[in-house]
Design a protein around this motif. Structure first.
Motif, PDB file in Angstrom:
ATOM      1  N   ILE A  43      -0.057   7.120   5.444  1.00  0.00           N
ATOM      2  CA  ILE A  43      -1.490   7.227   5.250  1.00  0.00           C
ATOM      3  C   ILE A  43      -1.938   8.683   5.122  1.00  0.00           C
ATOM      4  CG2 ILE A  43      -3.770   6.792   6.253  1.00  0.00           C
ATOM      5  CD1 ILE A  43      -2.631   4.329   7.599  1.00  0.00           C
ATOM      6  N   CYS A  44      -1.478   9.527   6.000  1.00  0.00           N
ATOM      7  CA  CYS A  44      -2.042  10.873   6.128  1.00  0.00           C
ATOM      8  C   CYS A  44      -1.370  11.929   5.257  1.00  0.00           C
ATOM      9  CB  CYS A  44      -1.969  11.332   7.578  1.00  0.00           C
ATOM     10  SG  CYS A  44      -2.619  10.151   8.770  1.00  0.00           S
ATOM     11  N   GLN A  45      -0.064  11.866   5.122  1.00  0.00           N
ATOM     12  CA  GLN A  45       0.636  12.972   4.478  1.00  0.00           C
ATOM     13  C   GLN A  45       0.342  13.097   2.990  1.00  0.00           C
ATOM     14  OE1 GLN A  45       4.854  12.840   4.982  1.00  0.00           O
ATOM     15  NE2 GLN A  45       5.186  11.636   3.150  1.00  0.00           N
ATOM     16  N   GLY A  46      -0.176  12.077   2.364  1.00  0.00           N
ATOM     17  CA  GLY A  46      -0.538  12.188   0.957  1.00  0.00           C
ATOM     18  C   GLY A  46      -1.556  13.294   0.728  1.00  0.00           C
ATOM     19  N   CYS A  47      -2.401  13.535   1.700  1.00  0.00           N
ATOM     20  CA  CYS A  47      -3.403  14.606   1.605  1.00  0.00           C
ATOM     21  C   CYS A  47      -3.026  15.816   2.453  1.00  0.00           C
ATOM     22  CB  CYS A  47      -4.767  14.091   2.055  1.00  0.00           C
ATOM     23  SG  CYS A  47      -5.447  12.814   0.976  1.00  0.00           S
ATOM     24  N   HIS A  48      -2.580  15.563   3.674  1.00  0.00           N
ATOM     25  CA  HIS A  48      -2.304  16.664   4.608  1.00  0.00           C
ATOM     26  C   HIS A  48      -0.899  17.233   4.455  1.00  0.00           C
ATOM     27  CE1 HIS A  48      -6.095  16.283   6.730  1.00  0.00           C
ATOM     28  NE2 HIS A  48      -5.930  14.966   6.707  1.00  0.00           N
ATOM     29  N   MET A  49      -0.093  16.654   3.574  1.00  0.00           N
ATOM     30  CA  MET A  49       1.266  17.090   3.240  1.00  0.00           C
ATOM     31  C   MET A  49       2.255  16.742   4.347  1.00  0.00           C
ATOM     32  SD  MET A  49       1.010  18.287   0.189  1.00  0.00           S
ATOM     33  CE  MET A  49      -0.313  17.147  -0.168  1.00  0.00           C
ATOM     34  N   PRO A  50       3.531  16.549   3.976  1.00  0.00           N
ATOM     35  CA  PRO A  50       4.551  16.144   4.949  1.00  0.00           C
ATOM     36  C   PRO A  50       4.716  17.121   6.111  1.00  0.00           C
ATOM     37  CG  PRO A  50       5.381  15.856   2.731  1.00  0.00           C
ATOM     38  CD  PRO A  50       4.066  16.575   2.612  1.00  0.00           C
ATOM     39  N   ASP A  51       4.444  18.407   5.867  1.00  0.00           N
ATOM     40  CA  ASP A  51       4.583  19.403   6.931  1.00  0.00           C
ATOM     41  C   ASP A  51       3.276  19.642   7.671  1.00  0.00           C
ATOM     42  OD1 ASP A  51       3.127  20.779   5.022  1.00  0.00           O
ATOM     43  OD2 ASP A  51       4.626  22.347   4.710  1.00  0.00           O
ATOM     44  N   GLY A  52       2.223  18.896   7.316  1.00  0.00           N
ATOM     45  CA  GLY A  52       0.937  19.021   7.985  1.00  0.00           C
ATOM     46  C   GLY A  52       0.168  20.284   7.635  1.00  0.00           C
ATOM     47  N   ARG A  53       0.602  21.005   6.617  1.00  0.00           N
ATOM     48  CA  ARG A  53      -0.043  22.282   6.279  1.00  0.00           C
ATOM     49  C   ARG A  53      -1.266  22.139   5.390  1.00  0.00           C
ATOM     50  NH1 ARG A  53       2.599  25.975   8.861  1.00  0.00           N
ATOM     51  NH2 ARG A  53       4.845  25.890   9.051  1.00  0.00           N
ATOM     52  N   GLY A  54      -1.609  20.912   4.993  1.00  0.00           N
ATOM     53  CA  GLY A  54      -2.795  20.705   4.187  1.00  0.00           C
ATOM     54  C   GLY A  54      -2.588  21.132   2.749  1.00  0.00           C
ATOM     55  N   ALA A  55      -3.659  21.069   1.963  1.00  0.00           N
ATOM     56  CA  ALA A  55      -3.561  21.414   0.549  1.00  0.00           C
ATOM     57  C   ALA A  55      -4.946  21.762   0.010  1.00  0.00           C
ATOM     58  CB  ALA A  55      -2.984  20.234  -0.239  1.00  0.00           C
ATOM     59  N   VAL A  56      -4.930  22.524  -1.070  1.00  0.00           N
ATOM     60  CA  VAL A  56      -6.156  22.843  -1.789  1.00  0.00           C
ATOM     61  C   VAL A  56      -5.859  22.607  -3.256  1.00  0.00           C
ATOM     62  CG1 VAL A  56      -7.813  24.646  -2.384  1.00  0.00           C
ATOM     63  CG2 VAL A  56      -6.858  24.556  -0.083  1.00  0.00           C
ATOM     64  N   GLY A  57      -6.768  21.977  -3.933  1.00  0.00           N
ATOM     65  CA  GLY A  57      -6.594  21.670  -5.352  1.00  0.00           C
ATOM     66  C   GLY A  57      -7.791  20.882  -5.802  1.00  0.00           C
ATOM     67  N   ALA A  58      -7.580  19.608  -6.070  1.00  0.00           N
ATOM     68  CA  ALA A  58      -8.693  18.742  -6.459  1.00  0.00           C
ATOM     69  C   ALA A  58      -9.666  18.579  -5.297  1.00  0.00           C
ATOM     70  CB  ALA A  58      -8.167  17.388  -6.903  1.00  0.00           C
ATOM     71  N   GLY A  59      -9.218  18.868  -4.107  1.00  0.00           N
ATOM     72  CA  GLY A  59     -10.044  18.817  -2.907  1.00  0.00           C
ATOM     73  C   GLY A  59      -9.458  19.750  -1.877  1.00  0.00           C
TER      74      GLY A  59
END
Length: 136
Positions: A43-59
Protein backbone atom coordinates in the motif's frame (compact mmCIF):
# COMPACT_ATOMS: atom_id res chain seq x y z
CA UNK A 1 -17.34 -7.48 3.66
CA UNK A 2 -17.22 -3.91 2.29
CA UNK A 3 -14.04 -3.22 4.28
CA UNK A 4 -12.44 -6.37 2.85
CA UNK A 5 -13.36 -5.46 -0.74
CA UNK A 6 -12.13 -1.87 -0.29
CA UNK A 7 -8.87 -3.06 1.22
CA UNK A 8 -8.40 -5.61 -1.54
CA UNK A 9 -8.95 -2.96 -4.22
CA UNK A 10 -6.50 -0.56 -2.57
CA UNK A 11 -3.90 -3.26 -2.18
CA UNK A 12 -4.29 -4.46 -5.76
CA UNK A 13 -3.82 -0.94 -7.10
CA UNK A 14 -0.83 -0.31 -4.88
CA UNK A 15 0.71 -3.70 -5.61
CA UNK A 16 0.85 -2.76 -9.28
CA UNK A 17 2.99 0.24 -8.31
CA UNK A 18 5.09 -1.58 -5.72
CA UNK A 19 8.72 -2.09 -6.62
CA UNK A 20 9.09 -5.14 -4.38
CA UNK A 21 6.32 -7.70 -4.19
CA UNK A 22 5.43 -10.70 -2.10
CA UNK A 23 3.85 -13.09 -4.63
CA UNK A 24 2.59 -15.49 -1.96
CA UNK A 25 0.78 -12.67 -0.18
CA UNK A 26 -0.85 -11.46 -3.39
CA UNK A 27 -1.75 -14.99 -4.50
CA UNK A 28 -3.29 -15.91 -1.15
CA UNK A 29 -4.93 -12.51 -0.60
CA UNK A 30 -4.63 -13.06 3.14
CA UNK A 31 -5.30 -9.39 3.76
CA UNK A 32 -6.87 -9.74 7.23
CA UNK A 33 -3.63 -11.35 8.46
CA UNK A 34 -1.19 -9.04 6.67
CA UNK A 35 1.80 -7.88 8.67
CA UNK A 36 2.79 -4.24 8.96
CA UNK A 37 5.62 -4.91 6.52
CA UNK A 38 3.27 -6.50 3.97
CA UNK A 39 0.84 -3.60 4.28
CA UNK A 40 3.68 -1.11 3.76
CA UNK A 41 4.96 -3.04 0.76
CA UNK A 42 1.60 -3.30 -0.96
CA UNK A 43 0.00 0.00 0.00
CA UNK A 44 2.55 2.57 1.11
CA UNK A 45 5.79 2.02 -0.77
CA UNK A 46 4.29 2.90 -4.14
CA UNK A 47 4.44 6.53 -3.01
CA UNK A 48 6.86 6.56 -0.08
CA UNK A 49 9.35 4.24 -1.88
CA UNK A 50 10.72 0.89 -0.66
CA UNK A 51 13.38 2.62 1.45
CA UNK A 52 10.87 5.07 2.95
CA UNK A 53 12.74 8.07 1.54
CA UNK A 54 9.71 9.50 -0.25
CA UNK A 55 9.63 11.01 -3.72
CA UNK A 56 9.03 14.21 -5.63
CA UNK A 57 7.69 14.29 -9.15
CA UNK A 58 4.04 14.25 -10.11
CA UNK A 59 3.42 14.87 -6.42
CA UNK A 60 5.30 15.24 -3.15
CA UNK A 61 5.47 12.06 -1.08
CA UNK A 62 7.16 12.77 2.25
CA UNK A 63 10.00 10.68 3.55
CA UNK A 64 9.18 8.28 6.33
CA UNK A 65 12.87 7.45 6.83
CA UNK A 66 14.47 9.21 9.80
CA UNK A 67 11.29 11.24 10.23
CA UNK A 68 11.06 13.04 13.60
CA UNK A 69 7.32 13.63 13.07
CA UNK A 70 6.85 9.91 13.70
CA UNK A 71 8.02 10.32 17.32
CA UNK A 72 4.44 11.08 18.33
CA UNK A 73 2.52 7.94 17.41
CA UNK A 74 -0.65 9.98 16.93
CA UNK A 75 0.78 11.79 13.89
CA UNK A 76 1.13 8.78 11.55
CA UNK A 77 -2.14 7.32 12.87
CA UNK A 78 -4.04 10.50 11.97
CA UNK A 79 -2.41 10.53 8.54
CA UNK A 80 -3.27 6.88 7.81
CA UNK A 81 -6.81 7.06 9.21
CA UNK A 82 -7.85 10.42 7.75
CA UNK A 83 -5.37 11.18 4.97
CA UNK A 84 -4.29 14.69 4.05
CA UNK A 85 -3.45 16.35 0.77
CA UNK A 86 -2.37 13.63 -1.66
CA UNK A 87 -2.38 11.03 1.13
CA UNK A 88 -5.62 9.04 0.87
CA UNK A 89 -7.60 8.01 3.92
CA UNK A 90 -7.27 4.34 4.83
CA UNK A 91 -9.45 4.55 7.95
CA UNK A 92 -12.37 2.77 6.33
CA UNK A 93 -10.27 0.36 4.27
CA UNK A 94 -8.00 -1.05 6.96
CA UNK A 95 -8.88 -2.48 10.34
CA UNK A 96 -7.61 -0.76 13.46
CA UNK A 97 -5.20 -3.67 13.97
CA UNK A 98 -3.82 -3.23 10.43
CA UNK A 99 -3.38 0.51 10.97
CA UNK A 100 -1.53 -0.15 14.23
CA UNK A 101 0.65 -2.77 12.53
CA UNK A 102 1.69 -0.60 9.58
CA UNK A 103 2.32 2.44 11.79
CA UNK A 104 4.38 0.31 14.20
CA UNK A 105 6.36 -1.02 11.23
CA UNK A 106 7.14 2.43 9.84
CA UNK A 107 8.06 3.78 13.28
CA UNK A 108 10.60 0.98 13.83
CA UNK A 109 12.16 0.82 10.35
CA UNK A 110 13.88 3.15 7.86
CA UNK A 111 16.16 4.61 10.53
CA UNK A 112 13.26 5.24 12.93
CA UNK A 113 13.56 3.78 16.42
CA UNK A 114 10.27 4.68 18.09
CA UNK A 115 9.49 1.57 20.09
CA UNK A 116 6.27 2.51 21.90
CA UNK A 117 3.85 0.05 20.33
CA UNK A 118 0.32 0.85 19.23
CA UNK A 119 -2.51 -1.64 19.66
CA UNK A 120 -5.78 -1.83 17.73
CA UNK A 121 -7.69 -0.21 20.61
CA UNK A 122 -5.34 2.80 20.44
CA UNK A 123 -6.58 3.59 16.90
CA UNK A 124 -10.32 3.93 17.56
CA UNK A 125 -10.17 7.50 19.01
CA UNK A 126 -8.59 8.75 15.77
CA UNK A 127 -11.53 7.83 13.55
CA UNK A 128 -13.77 10.78 12.70
CA UNK A 129 -16.99 10.90 14.68
CA UNK A 130 -19.91 9.58 12.69
CA UNK A 131 -23.03 11.78 12.61
CA UNK A 132 -26.06 10.29 14.35
CA UNK A 133 -28.36 8.32 12.09
CA UNK A 134 -31.59 10.05 11.14
CA UNK A 135 -34.75 8.88 12.85
CA UNK A 136 -33.00 7.95 16.08
Amino acid sequence: MRRYVTTLALMAASAARAQVSDPDFIANKDIPHATGEQLFTHICQGCHMPDGRGAVGAGHYPALANNPKLAAAAYPVVMVVNGRGAMPSFGSGLSDAQIADVVNYVRTHFGNAYTDTLRAEDIKPFHPAKPPEEGM
